[in-house]
Write a protein that holds these residues in place. Structure first.
Motif, PDB file in Angstrom:
ATOM      1  N   ARG A  39       0.858  -1.191   0.000  1.00 15.86           N
ATOM      2  CA  ARG A  39       0.000   0.000   0.000  1.00 15.86           C
ATOM      3  C   ARG A  39       0.886   1.230   0.000  1.00 15.86           C
ATOM      4  O   ARG A  39       1.919   1.259   0.671  1.00 15.86           O
ATOM      5  N   CYS A  40       0.488   2.240  -0.767  1.00 13.68           N
ATOM      6  CA  CYS A  40       1.298   3.451  -0.842  1.00 13.68           C
ATOM      7  C   CYS A  40       0.403   4.656  -1.080  1.00 13.68           C
ATOM      8  O   CYS A  40      -0.433   4.652  -1.987  1.00 13.68           O
ATOM      9  N   ARG A  44       3.028   7.940   3.279  1.00  9.26           N
ATOM     10  CA  ARG A  44       3.285   6.691   3.992  1.00  9.26           C
ATOM     11  C   ARG A  44       3.068   5.500   3.068  1.00  9.26           C
ATOM     12  O   ARG A  44       2.340   5.598   2.082  1.00  9.26           O
ATOM     13  N   TRP A  45       3.700   4.422   3.411  1.00  8.29           N
ATOM     14  CA  TRP A  45       3.568   3.205   2.630  1.00  8.29           C
ATOM     15  C   TRP A  45       3.759   2.020   3.559  1.00  8.29           C
ATOM     16  O   TRP A  45       4.352   2.135   4.630  1.00  8.29           O
ATOM     17  N   THR A  46       3.215   0.876   3.158  1.00  3.01           N
ATOM     18  CA  THR A  46       3.292  -0.333   3.956  1.00  3.01           C
ATOM     19  C   THR A  46       3.996  -1.410   3.157  1.00  3.01           C
ATOM     20  O   THR A  46       3.666  -1.645   1.991  1.00  3.01           O
ATOM     21  N   ALA A  48       5.445  -5.544   3.236  1.00  7.42           N
ATOM     22  CA  ALA A  48       5.185  -6.845   3.852  1.00  7.42           C
ATOM     23  C   ALA A  48       6.340  -7.786   3.550  1.00  7.42           C
ATOM     24  O   ALA A  48       6.908  -7.762   2.451  1.00  7.42           O
ATOM     25  N   PHE A  57       4.673  -6.789   8.858  1.00  8.09           N
ATOM     26  CA  PHE A  57       4.223  -5.613   8.125  1.00  8.09           C
ATOM     27  C   PHE A  57       4.912  -4.386   8.703  1.00  8.09           C
ATOM     28  O   PHE A  57       4.968  -4.205   9.923  1.00  8.09           O
ATOM     29  N   LYS A  59       4.855  -0.302   8.584  1.00  2.00           N
ATOM     30  CA  LYS A  59       4.180   0.931   8.186  1.00  2.00           C
ATOM     31  C   LYS A  59       5.217   2.053   8.239  1.00  2.00           C
ATOM     32  O   LYS A  59       5.717   2.408   9.296  1.00  2.00           O
ATOM     33  N   CYS A  60       5.544   2.591   7.086  1.00  2.00           N
ATOM     34  CA  CYS A  60       6.618   3.575   6.958  1.00  2.00           C
ATOM     35  C   CYS A  60       6.027   4.946   6.679  1.00  2.00           C
ATOM     36  O   CYS A  60       5.052   5.068   5.936  1.00  2.00           O
ATOM     37  N   ARG A  61       6.629   5.964   7.261  1.00  5.34           N
ATOM     38  CA  ARG A  61       6.120   7.325   7.111  1.00  5.34           C
ATOM     39  C   ARG A  61       7.264   8.302   6.886  1.00  5.34           C
ATOM     40  O   ARG A  61       8.371   8.109   7.410  1.00  5.34           O
ATOM     41  N   MET A  99       9.348   3.951  11.040  1.00  2.00           N
ATOM     42  CA  MET A  99       8.860   2.652  10.586  1.00  2.00           C
ATOM     43  C   MET A  99       8.345   1.886  11.799  1.00  2.00           C
ATOM     44  O   MET A  99       9.060   1.736  12.785  1.00  2.00           O
ATOM     45  N   ASP A 171      -4.997  -0.310  12.595  1.00  2.00           N
ATOM     46  CA  ASP A 171      -4.872   1.136  12.352  1.00  2.00           C
ATOM     47  C   ASP A 171      -5.354   1.947  13.551  1.00  2.00           C
ATOM     48  O   ASP A 171      -6.301   2.735  13.465  1.00  2.00           O
TER      49      ASP A 171
END
Length: 242
Positions: A39-40, A44-46, A48, A57, A59-61, A99, A171
């Motif tokens: 996901r992007c 932010r993007w995720t 896996a 997983f 979660k990057c920001r 992250m 989330d």
């Protein structure tokens, strides 16, 4: 991961000691050498990464450091009041970049289960499960003085709602403790669930859910109407990222 510099994770010795055999995978996800983006959106993007015993997983920001830190905190706090969340593994930050790594959750989001249940004829059973397993946990959250703000059925995961497995809540970054107008925020959480139903559910089923949440409040017509009005407004909003 997004292109750009690939800095080493900060506090590497401490991370390595705490993560053990997972350190190499987490470091690779930070550096962009392992994991695939699932996901992007603009900030932010995720990613896996599959392991022998499940998934990680990340979660990057870029920016939103305070929100990332808050999500890490709530992943530890919410289970203490009865809400199952993904197991937190690591939180890494340098400058504006963060992250957050969690274990994957087995199951599917409840909005997908609702579609299947409506098509296969077991929607009443699913609604009964939601009353039994989801409503009391939302009430526990609110009784602790907290609100979710992103409480939609796609953020609630179940392995199989035809059994007794409890739900997992995803989330949780926007959870907070309102100092005033708490009732307004509680209404928004419940309206989020009502607005995100992907299939038609009877009014009596919705009322049963509210009774499972709080029998006294479900008898308050003004409160029920407030939820219905807020749900209609949420449904009218265009998705932020399509």
């Amino acid at each position: 991961m997004q292109p750009g510099n690939k800095p080493e994770p900060p506090d590497s010795p401490r991370l390595e000691a705490s993560l053990g055999g997972l350190y190499g995978v987490v470091a690779g996800m930070w550096q962009g050498t392992s994991g695939r983006i699932v996901r992007c959106v603009p900030t932010r993007w995720t990613a896996a990464q599959e392991l022998a015993d499940g998934w990680l997983f990340a979660k990057c920001r870029r920016g939103e450091r305070a929100r990332a830190a808050a999500e890490w905190r709530w992943l530890h706090v919410l289970p203490l009041i009865g809400l199952r969340t993904p197991r937190p593994i690591a939180w890494v930050g340098r400058g504006s970049r963060t992250m957050l790594v969690t274990r994957g959750v087995a199951g599917r989001p409840l909005d997908a289960w609702f579609v299947d249940a409506a098509r296969e004829g077991w929607l009443p059973q699913l609604c009964a499960w939601a009353c039994r397993e989801v409503a009391p946990r939302v009430r526990a959250l609110h009784a602790a003085g907290l609100v979710y703000r992103d409480l939609y059925w796609n953020h609630v995961v179940a392995l199989d709602p035809r059994g007794d497995a409890p739900p997992t809540f995803l989330d949780v970054e926007r959870v907070f403790r309102p100092l005033w107008r708490r009732r307004r925020w509680n209404v928004k959480d419940l309206a989020g669930l009502a607005s995100s139903l992907p299939v038609a559910v009877s009014g009596s089923a919705l009322l049963r859910f509210l009774r499972a949440y709080d029998p006294a409040m479900a008898r308050d017509r003004r409160w029920v109407r407030a939820i219905a009005r807020k749900a209609a407004r949420i449904r009218a909003h265009a998705p932020r990222f399509g």
